[in-house]
Design an enzyme around this catalytic site. Structure first.
Site, short mmCIF file in Angstrom:
data_model
loop_
_atom_site.label_atom_id
_atom_site.label_comp_id
_atom_site.label_asym_id
_atom_site.label_seq_id
_atom_site.Cartn_x
_atom_site.Cartn_y
_atom_site.Cartn_z
N HIS A 87 0.82 -1.33 0.12
CA HIS A 87 -0.03 0.16 0.04
C HIS A 87 0.91 1.21 0.03
O HIS A 87 0.42 2.27 0.22
CB HIS A 87 -1.04 0.09 1.11
CG HIS A 87 -2.00 -1.11 1.09
ND1 HIS A 87 -2.93 -0.88 0.43
CD2 HIS A 87 -2.04 -2.23 1.86
CE1 HIS A 87 -3.90 -2.15 0.36
NE2 HIS A 87 -3.40 -2.97 1.50
N ILE A 94 0.64 6.92 0.30
CA ILE A 94 0.01 5.50 0.93
C ILE A 94 -1.21 5.54 0.47
O ILE A 94 -2.41 6.51 0.56
CB ILE A 94 0.26 6.09 2.47
CG1 ILE A 94 1.47 6.23 3.02
CG2 ILE A 94 -0.44 4.59 3.13
CD1 ILE A 94 1.44 6.94 4.37
N CYS A 95 -1.70 4.36 -0.05
CA CYS A 95 -2.94 4.05 -0.29
C CYS A 95 -3.73 3.54 0.91
O CYS A 95 -3.72 2.10 1.17
CB CYS A 95 -3.03 3.13 -1.61
SG CYS A 95 -4.79 2.64 -1.98
N ALA A 96 -4.39 4.17 1.60
CA ALA A 96 -5.14 3.73 2.76
C ALA A 96 -6.34 4.53 2.87
O ALA A 96 -6.56 5.70 3.05
CB ALA A 96 -4.15 3.94 4.08
N PHE A 148 -7.54 7.21 -5.00
CA PHE A 148 -7.20 5.78 -4.93
C PHE A 148 -8.48 4.94 -4.81
O PHE A 148 -9.42 5.40 -4.57
CB PHE A 148 -6.36 5.74 -3.57
CG PHE A 148 -4.96 6.34 -3.51
CD1 PHE A 148 -3.96 5.49 -4.15
CD2 PHE A 148 -4.74 7.26 -2.69
CE1 PHE A 148 -2.74 5.94 -4.43
CE2 PHE A 148 -3.49 7.64 -2.58
CZ PHE A 148 -2.34 7.10 -3.60
#
Length: 155
Positions: A87, A94-96, A148
């Site tokens: 992630h 950050i892909c969160a 995202f």
């Protein structure tokens, strides 16, 4: 009159200064109410044992209504790289979902640090996102400007 953002950040900073941070989380810099730096280290056994990462938080005037721009600090010329994680892109983005669609004003900066610490701790395989090279080539400077797609809403 101070903005809501400045008031909230002053409150969070005071709590950090009086109560401290959780184990493995340290405030490195909070010179203003625009950019803060934290170090995070995964405690216990994990793929990241012994690694210390630096998180950069950038706040706009709508914080905490809007999420901060959070990314791992990357300075290639100094050997500072983002952790290798499914992630986390090599540019530190950050892909969160907690930083996007699942953001809530009740979350604090320290809560975000702990969540990302937990994200690293639960990682089973060090690898970059499958679209890392394409994303990094076209990514905006500010990760909040990326839409995202969250396949895994556990982070």
């Amino acid at each position: 009159m101070a903005s809501i953002s400045a008031k909230r950040l002053a409150k969070e900073l005071k709590e950090i200064q009086t109560e401290g941070c959780p184990v493995g989380v340290n405030l490195l810099r909070a010179d203003d109410f625009q950019t803060w730096l934290f170090s995070i280290e995964v405690m216990g056994e994990s793929l990241y044992k012994g690694e210390v990462q630096t998180l950069q938080f950038r706040f706009d005037s709508n914080y905490p209504i809007s999420s901060p721009a959070v990314q791992f600090l990357v300075r290639e010329n100094e050997g500072i790289r983002a952790p290798i994680h499914p992630h986390v892109y090599s540019n530190g983005h950050i892909c969160a979902s907690i930083l996007g669609t699942e953001w809530s004003p009740v979350l604090s900066v320290v809560a975000v640090c702990v969540t990302l610490q937990s994200m690293l701790a639960s990682c089973k395989k060090k690898e970059r996102p499958v679209d890392n090279d394409r994303y990094v080539l076209h990514a905006p400077e500010n990760p909040k400007k990326t839409q995202f797609h969250y396949d895994d809403d556990t982070v």
